[in-house]
Scaffold this active site. Structure first.
Site, PDB file in Angstrom:
ATOM      1  N   ILE A  60       0.673  -1.258   0.042  1.00 60.59           N
ATOM      2  CA  ILE A  60       0.018   0.113   0.007  1.00 60.59           C
ATOM      3  C   ILE A  60       0.739   1.099   0.034  1.00 60.59           C
ATOM      4  O   ILE A  60       2.121   0.994   0.474  1.00 60.59           O
ATOM      5  CB  ILE A  60      -0.862   0.086   1.218  1.00 60.59           C
ATOM      6  N   CYS A  61       0.202   2.157  -0.548  1.00 56.59           N
ATOM      7  CA  CYS A  61       1.115   3.692  -0.576  1.00 56.59           C
ATOM      8  C   CYS A  61      -0.139   4.561  -0.453  1.00 56.59           C
ATOM      9  O   CYS A  61      -1.386   4.264   0.059  1.00 56.59           O
ATOM     10  CB  CYS A  61       1.789   4.066  -1.848  1.00 56.59           C
ATOM     11  N   ARG A  62      -0.207   5.865  -0.818  1.00 56.17           N
ATOM     12  CA  ARG A  62      -1.133   6.776  -0.678  1.00 56.17           C
ATOM     13  C   ARG A  62      -2.102   6.686  -1.560  1.00 56.17           C
ATOM     14  O   ARG A  62      -3.299   6.563  -1.087  1.00 56.17           O
ATOM     15  CB  ARG A  62      -0.472   8.306  -0.983  1.00 56.17           C
ATOM     16  N   GLY A  64      -1.851   4.238  -4.841  1.00 60.10           N
ATOM     17  CA  GLY A  64      -1.606   3.162  -5.493  1.00 60.10           C
ATOM     18  C   GLY A  64      -0.451   2.875  -6.489  1.00 60.10           C
ATOM     19  O   GLY A  64      -0.040   1.994  -7.034  1.00 60.10           O
ATOM     20  N   MET A  88      -4.013   4.249   0.872  1.00 58.90           N
ATOM     21  CA  MET A  88      -4.339   4.649   1.947  1.00 58.90           C
ATOM     22  C   MET A  88      -5.505   5.718   2.028  1.00 58.90           C
ATOM     23  O   MET A  88      -6.290   5.894   2.952  1.00 58.90           O
ATOM     24  CB  MET A  88      -3.092   5.468   2.754  1.00 58.90           C
TER      25      MET A  88
END
Length: 109
Positions: A60-62, A64, A88
């Site tokens: 996961i990141c901010r 995708g 996120m």
């Protein structure tokens, strides 16, 4: 690109957060392993030590994008990895908890 929806993740699923330090400090999912994408190759061993041997790595990141790149790298290494669709931002919008290192409510930046 193998992906998973935030709503399909269960408590206890292994989560790898590849956002940068300031993003992590603002808020993250409880229990996630944090290895920033910018340091990922150098710190790859931390993932292999922490990840479940027979389980999936949910990246996961901010939003995708970065997690998609790390997911593809992991798949090429033979690891069962999936990108968390929407990152996120969707995690928080779905009502999943976002906390700081101290356990206080956090925010996605």
């Amino acid at each position: 690109m193998p992906t998973v929806e935030v709503t399909d993740l269960k408590d206890g699923d292994f989560l790898l957060d590849v956002r940068e330090d300031e993003e992590w400090d603002a808020g993250h999912a409880e229990g996630a392993l944090h290895i920033p994408m910018s340091e990922f190759v150098a710190r790859y061993g931390e993932l292999t030590e922490a990840a479940p041997q027979d389980g999936r790595v949910n990246v996961i990141c901010r939003s995708g994008g970065r997690s998609a790149q790390v997911t593809m790298y992991l798949v090429q290494q033979g690891i069962d990895a999936v990108n968390v669709d929407g990152g996120m931002q969707v995690w928080q919008a779905a009502g999943r908890p976002v906390i700081t290192d101290g356990g206080a409510p956090g925010a996605v930046v």
